[in-house]
Design an enzyme around this catalytic site. Structure first.
Site: not given
Length: 249
Positions: A141, A155
């Site tokens: 990501s 995350y």
């Protein structure tokens, strides 16, 4: 004629499902797995209807079950004859600021996004070492480029870990094995479709995944996708001082 076989985890929805569609269009046979087999069955029916020559194998898999990961990957290899590419895609977006009483959510994200990614990488590389070839693809990501605040802290840390894991495998230079890390920017998916105010630069699933697939097909070592605006923004996120990044986020 098949161009090869691809195993995709977390393929029941979002980026995983769309990757399956696009790779099938390119001529690949597929092994798709996720917890929700009813969605996988629907996806298989859709792909086979559009591409009758494609082989699409479906299996149920909870990626946090280490033993099941090894079993299912081996079953795909036996059924499909070979696995040319594994895309470690299964992920979770839960999270909360540390110390706010929601450790359970943060831990679940760590277990799915990193610990399970380790098991998937182990299972994939076991097959690739035996075959003498393969392509390991890790979906990271843009949040992995540096530490992120509040609900993104855990995350982002897991996605940084995934990227580091892939880099370590690449450094080993296993004969015949390529390793790619894909860093998606804001791409619409089931993980974020409940966001009330979509962030700037978000693209639809098909467009975003098309950029991911193009980078994967080129076997890029790392790719920020879509390239615009995430290549320059990724650089800025890494380079700017923390107080400025904090304001931007």
């Amino acid at each position: 004629m098949s161009r090869g076989t691809i195993l995709i985890t977390g393929a029941s929805s979002g980026l995983g499902a769309e990757m399956a569609r696009q790779f099938a269009t390119l001529g690949y046979d597929l092994g798709i797995c996720a917890r929700r087999t009813e969605r996988l069955d629907e996806l298989r029916a859709e792909i086979v209807a559009a591409h009758p020559d494609r082989v699409v194998s479906v299996k149920q898999l909870d990626v946090t079950d280490d033993a099941a990961v090894f079993t299912v990957f081996d079953e795909f290899a036996d059924e499909l004859g070979t696995i040319d590419r594994v895309i470690v895609n299964a992920g979770l977006g839960k999270g909360a600021p540390l110390g706010t009483g929601l450790h359970k959510a943060n831990r679940e994200t760590v277990m799915v996004n990193f610990v399970a990614a380790l098991a998937q990488s182990e299972a994939a590389l076991k097959i690739f070492r035996a075959q003498g070839r393969g392509h390991l693809v890790m979906i990271s990501s843009l949040s992995a480029v540096r530490g992120m605040p509040k609900q993104l802290t855990t995350y982002a840390a897991t996605k940084t870990g995934v990227a580091a894991l892939a880099e370590g495998v690449r450094m080993e230079a296993i004969p015949g094995v390529d390793v790619s890390v894909i860093y998606p920017g804001y791409i619409r998916s089931e993980m974020n479709d409940q966001v009330k105010y979509p962030p700037k630069f978000m693209v639809d699933t098909e467009t975003g995944v098309r950029a991911m697939v193009a980078a994967i097909e080129k076997r890029r070592a790392k790719a920020y996708v879509p390239a615009w605006p995430w290549v320059p923004l990724g650089y800025l996120l890494r380079a700017l001082p923390t107080p400025i990044v904090r304001k931007l986020l």
